[in-house]
Scaffold this motif. Structure first.
Motif, PDB file in Angstrom:
ATOM      1  N   GLU A  83       0.637  -1.163  -0.042  1.00 33.48           N
ATOM      2  CA  GLU A  83       0.014  -0.009  -0.060  1.00 33.48           C
ATOM      3  C   GLU A  83       0.968   1.196  -0.166  1.00 33.48           C
ATOM      4  O   GLU A  83       0.604   2.269  -0.582  1.00 33.48           O
ATOM      5  CB  GLU A  83      -0.741   0.013   0.997  1.00 33.48           C
ATOM      6  CG  GLU A  83      -2.102  -0.854   1.079  1.00 33.48           C
ATOM      7  CD  GLU A  83      -3.207  -1.116   2.207  1.00 33.48           C
ATOM      8  OE1 GLU A  83      -3.046  -0.145   3.030  1.00 33.48           O
ATOM      9  OE2 GLU A  83      -3.706  -1.906   2.207  1.00 33.48           O
ATOM     10  N   GLU A  84       1.916   1.367   0.785  1.00 34.92           N
ATOM     11  CA  GLU A  84       2.894   2.191   0.727  1.00 34.92           C
ATOM     12  C   GLU A  84       3.421   2.641  -0.751  1.00 34.92           C
ATOM     13  O   GLU A  84       3.722   3.723  -1.004  1.00 34.92           O
ATOM     14  CB  GLU A  84       4.104   1.814   1.556  1.00 34.92           C
ATOM     15  CG  GLU A  84       5.022   3.172   1.768  1.00 34.92           C
ATOM     16  CD  GLU A  84       6.138   2.831   2.799  1.00 34.92           C
ATOM     17  OE1 GLU A  84       7.373   3.435   2.331  1.00 34.92           O
ATOM     18  OE2 GLU A  84       6.129   2.308   3.588  1.00 34.92           O
ATOM     19  N   PRO A 104      -5.422   7.050  -3.528  1.00 30.34           N
ATOM     20  CA  PRO A 104      -5.233   5.826  -2.699  1.00 30.34           C
ATOM     21  C   PRO A 104      -6.313   5.356  -2.011  1.00 30.34           C
ATOM     22  O   PRO A 104      -6.971   6.215  -1.014  1.00 30.34           O
ATOM     23  CB  PRO A 104      -3.765   5.981  -2.196  1.00 30.34           C
ATOM     24  CG  PRO A 104      -3.163   6.981  -2.881  1.00 30.34           C
ATOM     25  CD  PRO A 104      -4.321   7.803  -3.330  1.00 30.34           C
ATOM     26  N   GLU A 105      -6.925   4.293  -2.192  1.00 30.33           N
ATOM     27  CA  GLU A 105      -8.016   3.864  -1.409  1.00 30.33           C
ATOM     28  C   GLU A 105      -7.892   2.104  -1.537  1.00 30.33           C
ATOM     29  O   GLU A 105      -7.582   1.800  -2.337  1.00 30.33           O
ATOM     30  CB  GLU A 105      -9.343   4.416  -1.625  1.00 30.33           C
ATOM     31  CG  GLU A 105      -9.781   4.166  -3.071  1.00 30.33           C
ATOM     32  CD  GLU A 105     -11.032   4.938  -3.574  1.00 30.33           C
ATOM     33  OE1 GLU A 105     -11.813   5.199  -2.793  1.00 30.33           O
ATOM     34  OE2 GLU A 105     -11.523   4.832  -4.790  1.00 30.33           O
ATOM     35  N   ALA A 106      -8.864   1.631  -0.522  1.00 24.80           N
ATOM     36  CA  ALA A 106      -9.159   0.323  -0.576  1.00 24.80           C
ATOM     37  C   ALA A 106     -10.635  -0.021  -1.431  1.00 24.80           C
ATOM     38  O   ALA A 106     -11.261   0.916  -1.057  1.00 24.80           O
ATOM     39  CB  ALA A 106      -9.259  -0.320   0.648  1.00 24.80           C
ATOM     40  N   TYR A 111      -6.017  -2.397  -3.090  1.00 22.39           N
ATOM     41  CA  TYR A 111      -5.735  -1.068  -2.521  1.00 22.39           C
ATOM     42  C   TYR A 111      -5.195  -0.634  -3.733  1.00 22.39           C
ATOM     43  O   TYR A 111      -4.154  -0.900  -4.305  1.00 22.39           O
ATOM     44  CB  TYR A 111      -4.745  -0.975  -1.419  1.00 22.39           C
ATOM     45  CG  TYR A 111      -4.345   0.455  -0.937  1.00 22.39           C
ATOM     46  CD1 TYR A 111      -5.239   0.862  -0.112  1.00 22.39           C
ATOM     47  CD2 TYR A 111      -3.403   1.020  -1.417  1.00 22.39           C
ATOM     48  CE1 TYR A 111      -4.978   2.295   0.759  1.00 22.39           C
ATOM     49  CE2 TYR A 111      -3.021   2.357  -0.813  1.00 22.39           C
ATOM     50  CZ  TYR A 111      -4.036   2.751   0.175  1.00 22.39           C
ATOM     51  OH  TYR A 111      -3.669   4.012   0.603  1.00 22.39           O
ATOM     52  N   GLY A 112      -5.529   0.741  -4.202  1.00 24.29           N
ATOM     53  CA  GLY A 112      -5.037   1.433  -5.500  1.00 24.29           C
ATOM     54  C   GLY A 112      -5.240   2.957  -5.492  1.00 24.29           C
ATOM     55  O   GLY A 112      -6.156   3.373  -4.666  1.00 24.29           O
ATOM     56  N   ILE A 125      -2.725   2.055 -10.249  1.00 27.28           N
ATOM     57  CA  ILE A 125      -1.795   1.316  -9.514  1.00 27.28           C
ATOM     58  C   ILE A 125      -2.497   0.495  -8.472  1.00 27.28           C
ATOM     59  O   ILE A 125      -3.169   0.890  -7.779  1.00 27.28           O
ATOM     60  CB  ILE A 125      -0.787   2.322  -8.719  1.00 27.28           C
ATOM     61  CG1 ILE A 125      -0.321   3.382  -9.920  1.00 27.28           C
ATOM     62  CG2 ILE A 125       0.299   1.615  -8.078  1.00 27.28           C
ATOM     63  CD1 ILE A 125       0.781   2.745 -10.952  1.00 27.28           C
ATOM     64  N   LEU A 126      -2.287  -0.869  -8.707  1.00 21.50           N
ATOM     65  CA  LEU A 126      -3.155  -1.761  -7.906  1.00 21.50           C
ATOM     66  C   LEU A 126      -2.128  -2.816  -6.925  1.00 21.50           C
ATOM     67  O   LEU A 126      -1.035  -3.319  -7.533  1.00 21.50           O
ATOM     68  CB  LEU A 126      -4.175  -2.670  -8.655  1.00 21.50           C
ATOM     69  CG  LEU A 126      -5.091  -1.934  -9.392  1.00 21.50           C
ATOM     70  CD1 LEU A 126      -5.961  -2.561 -10.591  1.00 21.50           C
ATOM     71  CD2 LEU A 126      -6.165  -1.091  -8.716  1.00 21.50           C
ATOM     72  N   LYS A 127      -2.552  -2.974  -5.628  1.00 19.77           N
ATOM     73  CA  LYS A 127      -2.062  -3.973  -4.777  1.00 19.77           C
ATOM     74  C   LYS A 127      -3.152  -4.784  -4.366  1.00 19.77           C
ATOM     75  O   LYS A 127      -4.159  -4.414  -3.975  1.00 19.77           O
ATOM     76  CB  LYS A 127      -1.323  -3.177  -3.424  1.00 19.77           C
ATOM     77  CG  LYS A 127      -0.502  -4.119  -2.694  1.00 19.77           C
ATOM     78  CD  LYS A 127      -1.521  -4.753  -1.638  1.00 19.77           C
ATOM     79  CE  LYS A 127      -0.543  -5.579  -0.614  1.00 19.77           C
ATOM     80  NZ  LYS A 127      -1.057  -6.787  -0.332  1.00 19.77           N
TER      81      LYS A 127
END
Length: 129
Positions: A83-84, A104-106, A111-112, A125-127
């Motif tokens: 997320e960082e 950035p948000e869930a 999270y992206g 950008i996606l985690k």
């Protein structure tokens, strides 16, 4: 048969586009640079995106380009490990002159964030959680 795929996008100012993606840390595609074109490698497999001066791309496509002020053409997704990292991308994009249109948000198990480059081409950008 070996197949390679890449994207071709139109831009108003090749030098501005080159500066933007260089500030984000992307590697230029070797041998793919001129007054009409700049190109960068994305991801571990080296997916290429060529950014052509709009008139040059229109000539090659034999038609008009999408008006990104009225709609979307595609959104490219870039993976992040943390997320960082997503948060850092949002800051880097703003500092480089891009527009973070989704901070950035869930959401939906991810999270992206999402941004547009100076010409309106969209990326997220996606985690994955």
């Amino acid at each position: 048969m070996k197949v390679q795929i890449w994207a071709n996008l139109g831009v108003k100012d090749v030098a501005r586009t080159e500066a933007f993606y260089t500030k984000l840390g992307f590697e230029q595609t070797p041998g793919q640079k001129s007054e009409e074109l700049t190109s960068f490698l994305f991801g571990n497999d080296g997916f290429m995106i060529h950014f052509f001066k709009e008139e040059s791309l229109k000539n090659g496509m034999k038609g008009e380009l999408a008006d990104l002020s009225k709609g979307n053409e595609v959104i490219f997704s870039i993976s992040a490990e943390t997320e960082e990292e997503v948060n850092d991308w949002a800051v880097k994009v703003k500092d480089a002159g891009g527009h973070v249109f989704s901070p950035p948000e869930a959401f939906q198990g991810m999270y992206g964030c999402a941004f547009a480059d100076p010409d309106g081409h969209k990326f997220n950008i996606l985690k994955w959680k």
